[in-house]
Design a protein around this motif. Structure first.
Motif, mmCIF file in Angstrom:
data_model
loop_
_atom_site.group_PDB
_atom_site.id
_atom_site.type_symbol
_atom_site.label_atom_id
_atom_site.label_comp_id
_atom_site.label_asym_id
_atom_site.label_seq_id
_atom_site.Cartn_x
_atom_site.Cartn_y
_atom_site.Cartn_z
ATOM 1 N N GLY A 97 0.803 -1.202 -0.005
ATOM 2 C CA GLY A 97 0.001 -0.138 0.029
ATOM 3 C C GLY A 97 0.827 1.027 0.091
ATOM 4 N N ALA A 98 1.927 1.180 0.648
ATOM 5 C CA ALA A 98 2.965 2.390 0.735
ATOM 6 C C ALA A 98 3.510 2.593 -0.589
ATOM 7 C CB ALA A 98 3.948 2.230 1.700
ATOM 8 N N ILE A 99 3.894 1.542 -1.369
ATOM 9 C CA ILE A 99 4.294 1.706 -2.710
ATOM 10 C C ILE A 99 3.389 2.308 -3.642
ATOM 11 C CG2 ILE A 99 5.280 0.490 -4.527
ATOM 12 C CD1 ILE A 99 7.097 -1.011 -2.685
ATOM 13 N N LEU A 100 2.175 1.950 -3.561
ATOM 14 C CA LEU A 100 1.187 2.228 -4.512
ATOM 15 C C LEU A 100 0.765 3.725 -4.448
ATOM 16 C CD1 LEU A 100 -1.087 -1.025 -4.268
ATOM 17 C CD2 LEU A 100 -0.185 -0.194 -6.246
ATOM 18 N N GLU A 101 0.782 4.144 -2.909
ATOM 19 C CA GLU A 101 0.544 5.469 -2.565
ATOM 20 C C GLU A 101 1.758 6.477 -3.333
ATOM 21 O OE1 GLU A 101 -0.958 8.067 1.334
ATOM 22 O OE2 GLU A 101 -0.020 6.320 1.645
ATOM 23 N N ASP A 102 3.026 5.927 -2.914
ATOM 24 C CA ASP A 102 4.101 6.830 -3.069
ATOM 25 C C ASP A 102 4.295 6.894 -4.696
ATOM 26 O OD1 ASP A 102 4.777 7.257 -0.730
ATOM 27 O OD2 ASP A 102 6.348 5.971 -0.509
ATOM 28 N N SER A 103 3.829 5.930 -5.736
ATOM 29 C CA SER A 103 3.802 6.007 -6.848
ATOM 30 C C SER A 103 2.581 6.651 -7.442
ATOM 31 C CB SER A 103 4.092 4.492 -7.558
ATOM 32 O OG SER A 103 2.723 3.959 -7.262
ATOM 33 N N GLY A 104 1.845 6.746 -6.546
ATOM 34 C CA GLY A 104 0.301 7.185 -7.352
ATOM 35 C C GLY A 104 -0.202 6.255 -8.359
ATOM 36 N N ALA A 105 0.014 5.224 -8.380
ATOM 37 C CA ALA A 105 -0.414 4.226 -9.506
ATOM 38 C C ALA A 105 -1.964 4.232 -9.298
ATOM 39 C CB ALA A 105 -0.018 2.728 -9.008
ATOM 40 N N ARG A 106 -2.792 4.135 -10.534
ATOM 41 C CA ARG A 106 -4.016 4.266 -10.695
ATOM 42 C C ARG A 106 -4.698 2.989 -10.616
ATOM 43 N NH1 ARG A 106 -5.826 7.773 -15.475
ATOM 44 N NH2 ARG A 106 -7.944 7.305 -14.687
ATOM 45 N N LEU A 107 -3.793 1.965 -11.008
ATOM 46 C CA LEU A 107 -4.312 0.657 -11.610
ATOM 47 C C LEU A 107 -3.211 -0.322 -11.163
ATOM 48 C CD1 LEU A 107 -6.175 -0.275 -14.620
ATOM 49 C CD2 LEU A 107 -4.429 -1.848 -13.779
ATOM 50 N N LEU A 108 -3.725 -1.350 -10.392
ATOM 51 C CA LEU A 108 -2.913 -2.396 -10.181
ATOM 52 C C LEU A 108 -3.370 -3.589 -10.552
ATOM 53 C CD1 LEU A 108 -0.965 -3.902 -8.071
ATOM 54 C CD2 LEU A 108 -2.752 -3.960 -6.371
ATOM 55 N N PHE A 109 -2.400 -4.398 -11.405
ATOM 56 C CA PHE A 109 -2.589 -5.751 -11.594
ATOM 57 C C PHE A 109 -2.128 -6.781 -10.503
ATOM 58 C CE2 PHE A 109 -2.072 -3.981 -15.800
ATOM 59 C CZ PHE A 109 -2.958 -4.381 -16.452
ATOM 60 N N CYS A 110 -2.742 -7.750 -9.995
ATOM 61 C CA CYS A 110 -2.436 -8.757 -9.028
ATOM 62 C C CYS A 110 -2.947 -9.925 -9.314
ATOM 63 C CB CYS A 110 -2.773 -7.938 -7.688
ATOM 64 S SG CYS A 110 -4.314 -8.339 -7.064
ATOM 65 N N CYS A 111 -2.343 -10.970 -8.647
ATOM 66 C CA CYS A 111 -3.024 -12.059 -8.276
ATOM 67 C C CYS A 111 -4.079 -12.168 -7.513
ATOM 68 C CB CYS A 111 -1.941 -13.233 -7.971
ATOM 69 S SG CYS A 111 -0.810 -12.939 -6.390
ATOM 70 N N GLY A 112 -4.821 -13.330 -7.268
ATOM 71 C CA GLY A 112 -5.740 -13.446 -6.359
ATOM 72 C C GLY A 112 -5.028 -13.886 -5.172
ATOM 73 N N THR A 113 -5.040 -15.207 -5.286
ATOM 74 C CA THR A 113 -4.512 -16.051 -3.916
ATOM 75 C C THR A 113 -2.938 -16.694 -4.361
ATOM 76 O OG1 THR A 113 -6.570 -16.492 -2.928
ATOM 77 C CG2 THR A 113 -4.625 -17.597 -2.165
ATOM 78 N N PHE A 114 -1.941 -16.509 -3.564
ATOM 79 C CA PHE A 114 -0.862 -17.081 -3.864
ATOM 80 C C PHE A 114 0.011 -17.516 -2.383
ATOM 81 C CE2 PHE A 114 4.087 -16.445 -4.732
ATOM 82 C CZ PHE A 114 3.869 -17.691 -5.293
ATOM 83 N N LEU A 115 0.345 -18.785 -2.527
ATOM 84 C CA LEU A 115 0.780 -19.318 -1.315
ATOM 85 C C LEU A 115 -0.145 -19.063 -0.035
ATOM 86 C CD1 LEU A 115 4.653 -18.410 -1.752
ATOM 87 C CD2 LEU A 115 3.449 -20.480 -2.362
ATOM 88 N N GLY A 116 -1.267 -19.266 -0.337
ATOM 89 C CA GLY A 116 -2.088 -19.068 0.904
ATOM 90 C C GLY A 116 -2.764 -17.679 1.268
ATOM 91 N N ASP A 117 -2.253 -16.740 0.561
ATOM 92 C CA ASP A 117 -2.658 -15.193 1.133
ATOM 93 C C ASP A 117 -3.454 -14.599 -0.264
ATOM 94 O OD1 ASP A 117 -1.279 -15.077 3.502
ATOM 95 O OD2 ASP A 117 0.749 -14.682 2.385
ATOM 96 N N PRO A 128 -4.645 2.640 -0.934
ATOM 97 C CA PRO A 128 -4.576 4.214 -1.042
ATOM 98 C C PRO A 128 -5.708 4.713 -1.739
ATOM 99 C CG PRO A 128 -2.841 3.293 -2.482
ATOM 100 C CD PRO A 128 -3.483 2.338 -1.741
ATOM 101 N N ALA A 129 -6.319 5.680 -1.660
ATOM 102 C CA ALA A 129 -7.378 6.358 -2.470
ATOM 103 C C ALA A 129 -7.065 6.839 -3.847
ATOM 104 C CB ALA A 129 -7.922 7.713 -1.811
ATOM 105 N N SER A 130 -5.754 6.857 -4.038
ATOM 106 C CA SER A 130 -5.306 6.935 -5.589
ATOM 107 C C SER A 130 -5.272 5.866 -6.327
ATOM 108 C CB SER A 130 -3.813 7.530 -5.626
ATOM 109 O OG SER A 130 -2.867 6.628 -4.919
#
Length: 561
Positions: A97-117, A128-130
């Motif tokens: 979340g801190a990196i997303l906020e600092d970069s101001g990223a508007r969109l995130l590609f991510c996995c669903g569940t990986f290694l149980g998380d 972040p709100a951004s």
């Protein structure tokens, strides 16, 4: 057009599609993508990004393990003129979340569940709100996330948005991507404890990738097993991007396991296998190694930790590598700076990081910035096309890292021999390396300060036979507060990437400090000695607790975990 003149990733992939066509670019158990299909896939995803309103220069992040969609999404981000922000899959929601906020990223590609998380669930309290949209590679968006963030969607639903962007609009956007266009922002922790976003351009990275691939002798017939995580320059730039620049086939590998890797080498005829020294140690320790057909192995590239000449010799004799190279680089230098060359003997490969790559200067300087003579020890400094553009949002602060003459101050101590080969001897900063991953005490100390019972914490690196170094934290609790070693270690595991979690933790009444109040870490090192469980100024009870603590092992990509 020669590869030397292809200095943007959209042009590189288009060229690869025209030149290699049906040759397999990415091979996975879920299916393959040819070079032509990869080109088409990145265009579709880029059109979808444009349809989401992503503008040139904006930031888009990826937080996922080594899957084919990671590469497609990265190429789409580049093709849309946006900057890629890779996020370490070992990070927890607070860190991401801190990196997303600092970069101001508007969109995130991510996995669903990986290694149980569940990655969306981990991020939810720290989102972040951004961040306007999350696109989940595998599966549908969880109902809870969708309720609160209506724009979140699956990868398949995202790709349908491509229909809203014409090919004409896409080509117009693609044409704006130039060699000097910002290609990525890779966050690296520093001595301030707050990760900084290193900015580099298409032209810088592709020139370095091309030269690295040439020195490593990558070719179209190679089958490149990429165990190094895609979020790291080793798995990204010297990984899948170098493979695509060479016409090779990428074999992404999700989770490191020596047995599975050996199986893939045999079954998939792997020829290129870079990684940290711990990877090769793990393979060499397999009991049935001699019974395996490893004849396809050709090239190994390693580094990031101390290496014994015997390891190089065993890699050649028992794993069958024709060429073993070591190299050196920083995120601030696009991940590249020096590399050994074909024909270098085991002593050179083990004890040096090679010599400067073409177009790159390396020198050793004293504390005043004056160049030192051959064989003298000083700070390693780098100058050339590969030096970063600066830190995102901190352009003025970058002058402390890159001086007025263009020299990148690495903070590492080293020497150069008569042939220009670099030997790293120590680190000026407190950074230590856990199995190939950089750990910065200031950042980990800052994270620990978030625990309500912690008053002070100091972290040092201590030797470890398997990982090279691991962390040893010395913690002073707040007056009236109580927390056990197990509780603090558990909290760290929940809030930090696994490699950052200290292997050893000591509860102490006070930290040794100077008259000015600065923590004297050399005193902590003296106390820890070579035994990370030794008394570091605490009472016998604390020392017993310290010995009982073990850092959790994670099976993800690198054996460094």
């Amino acid at each position: 057009m020669t590869l030397n003149h292809i200095l943007t990733t959209p042009a590189l992939i288009a060229h690869g599609a025209a030149r290699h066509g049906t040759r397999t670019a990415i091979e996975t158990a879920q299916g393959n993508l040819s070079y032509a299909q990869l080109d088409a896939a990145r265009i579709t995803a880029a059109r979808a990004l444009i349809g989401c309103g992503i503008q040139p220069g904006e930031r888009v992040a990826i937080w996922a393990p080594n899957v084919a969609s990671w590469i497609v999404a990265a190429l789409a981000i580049h093709s849309a003129g946006a900057a890629l922000v890779p996020i370490n899959t070992r990070m927890k929601g607070l860190e991401a979340g801190a990196i997303l906020e600092d970069s101001g990223a508007r969109l995130l590609f991510c996995c669903g569940t990986f290694l149980g998380d569940s990655y969306p669930a981990m991020l939810a309290p720290h989102r972040p709100a951004s961040l306007e949209r999350i696109v989940v590679f595998d599966g549908d968006v969880e109902p809870g996330a969708s309720k609160h963030h209506g724009r979140d969607e699956s990868w398949d639903a995202f790709l349908l948005r491509a229909a809203g962007t014409s090919m004409e609009t896409f080509r117009s956007r693609e044409a704006t991507v130039r060699p000097d266009t910002l290609m990525d922002i890779m966050f690296t922790s520093g001595t301030t404890g707050r990760p900084k976003g290193v900015m580099t351009t298409h032209g810088q990275n592709l020139r370095a990738v091309h030269d690295w691939a040439q020195i490593a002798t990558l070719r179209g017939s190679d089958r490149y097993l990429i165990v190094n995580p895609f979020f790291h320059a080793f798995g990204y730039k010297a990984g899948w991007l170098a493979a695509l620049a060479s016409g090779a086939t990428i074999l992404p590998h999700l989770v490191f396991n020596p047995e599975r890797v050996l199986e893939r080498i045999v079954r998939d005829k792997v020829s290129v296998l870079p990684g940290p020294p711990t990877l090769y140690h793990a393979l060499l320790d397999m009991p049935d190694l001699a019974a395996r057909d490893l004849s396809s192995l050709r090239v190994a590239v390693t580094g990031a930790a101390a290496i014994a000449p015997s390891l190089i010799e065993r890699m050649r004799a028992q794993l069958g590598f024709d060429m073993v190279l070591t190299g050196y680089g920083l995120t601030e230098s696009c991940g590249f700076a020096t590399l050994c060359r074909r024909g270098d003997d085991a002593e050179t490969v083990a004890h040096t990081s090679g010599r400067a790559m073409p177009g790159v200067e390396v020198r050793i300087a004293d504390s005043n910035g004056a160049a030192l003579a051959t064989g003298e020890t000083g700070e390693v400094q780098i100058r050339g096309y590969n030096v970063m553009q600066g830190y995102f949002g901190q352009r003025d602060n970058a002058t402390d890292t890159v001086d007025a003459d263009g020299w990148l101050h690495t903070g590492d101590l080293g020497t150069l021999d008569l042939n220009g080969y670099l030997r790293i001897t120590d680190r000026i900063k407190d950074m230590f390396i856990v199995g190939g991953f950089n750990c910065y005490p200031a950042e980990i100390e800052r994270l620990f300060s978030g625990h309500p019972a912690v008053a002070q914490v100091a972290l040092i690196g201590v030797p470890d036979e398997r990982l090279g170094e691991v962390g040893h934290a010395f913690v002073v609790l707040r007056a009236g507060e109580h927390a056990s070693v197990e509780e603090l270690t558990g909290w760290a595991r929940r809030n930090m990437a696994n490699y950052k979690v200290p292997r050893f933790l000591s509860l102490v009444e006070r930290l040794p400090v100077s008259a000015a109040g600065k923590v004297l870490k050399y005193r902590l090192r003296e106390g820890a000695g070579n035994d990370a469980g030794s008394d570091a100024g605490s009472d016998p009870k604390t020392n017993a607790e310290t010995r009982a603590v073990n850092h959790a092992k994670t099976p993800e990509n690198s054996p460094a975990s």
